[in-house]
Design a protein around this motif. Sequence first.
Motif, PDB file in Angstrom:
ATOM      1  N   HIS A  29       0.830  -1.202   0.000  1.00 17.75           N
ATOM      2  CA  HIS A  29       0.000   0.000   0.000  1.00 17.75           C
ATOM      3  C   HIS A  29       0.865   1.253   0.000  1.00 17.75           C
ATOM      4  N   ARG A  33       0.710   3.685  -3.146  1.00 18.30           N
ATOM      5  CA  ARG A  33       0.151   5.010  -2.854  1.00 18.30           C
ATOM      6  C   ARG A  33       1.119   6.104  -3.279  1.00 18.30           C
ATOM      7  N   LEU A  70      -6.425   1.294  -0.942  1.00 21.41           N
ATOM      8  CA  LEU A  70      -6.274   2.363  -1.933  1.00 21.41           C
ATOM      9  C   LEU A  70      -7.617   2.751  -2.533  1.00 21.41           C
ATOM     10  N   GLU A  73      -9.427   5.002  -0.261  1.00 17.87           N
ATOM     11  CA  GLU A  73      -8.847   6.348  -0.276  1.00 17.87           C
ATOM     12  C   GLU A  73      -9.180   7.098  -1.562  1.00 17.87           C
ATOM     13  N   LEU A  75      -8.032   6.324  -4.575  1.00 16.60           N
ATOM     14  CA  LEU A  75      -6.870   6.387  -5.454  1.00 16.60           C
ATOM     15  C   LEU A  75      -6.900   5.350  -6.575  1.00 16.60           C
ATOM     16  N   VAL A 172      -4.958  14.375  -0.278  1.00 13.07           N
ATOM     17  CA  VAL A 172      -4.609  13.199  -1.081  1.00 13.07           C
ATOM     18  C   VAL A 172      -4.752  13.484  -2.577  1.00 13.07           C
TER      19      VAL A 172
END
Length: 286
Positions: A29, A33, A70, A73, A75, A172
């Motif tokens: 991760h 990321r 992810l 999040e 992403l 982010v």
Amino acid sequence: MSEELITSVWGVGRPASPTRVMNSAQLIHFHLRDDIISMRRRPGEPINEKDITQAYGVSRTPVREALLRLSEEGLIDIIAKSGTIVSRIPADELPEAILARKAIEQMTARMAAELAAKSDVLKLRAIVERQKEALRSNDIDGFHDEDEALHRSIMAAAGLPGIWRFVEGIKVQLDRFRRLTLPQAHRMERALAEHVELVDAIGAGLSEKAATVIGDHLDWLGASLPKIREIGPDYFSGNLEDAHVRWARRSPAPSVAPASPVGNRAGASDIAPRAGHMEIKSREGA
């Protein structure tokens, strides 16, 4: 590679070495990321689960755990029967992220100017010096790393180091956008000059000036919203022009002239434009 504890792979990529041991899922991760936020993995790019398992020498279980995190999040997008891709940057979220970060960082810049010890200011100046070195060597990743270190250290100087965790959550998607702005002509030079001015204000105890400088510094991101689409039209979901309108209604326009080097600010020779920053780079060069 063990799926329980991994301690020796920190040379991969640009992130600083973590201070704690991570298991396989956490490490995967961490690296994925960083690849996504740094734009080494571009929006819309496929992520092959099998390739990751082979690269790390693990089963699919920790890989899937990392990908799920992810996804939470925002992403990556896990699409049933189609596979996994790096998510596009949601334009609608950027104005709120800029404004939230600006509010927090103006407060902490004021407090840093009021409370910073001499050692704190020396640390901030050292970070700025490393940014100058990164600019001279055209090291965009290194420049960004020191940018993060400066903002984080200002919060620590304000006596509020824990606030950085909240800012990390806010920014982010903004970080991905910011990485696209750095290769713009003179953007890194301007950011460096603003950082020097900010550290000078904190060192001099000028709380309102510090707040103004960091506010203008972050406002520039909002002003960049309609310009960045030309770098990669497919990198975004939503409409950047609409996002810019929403941002402009809530924030005064920043000045267009970059901070001029005076006093202890970076001299012209330190922040002279480099060829690598004279034009917006292509998708491969950002």
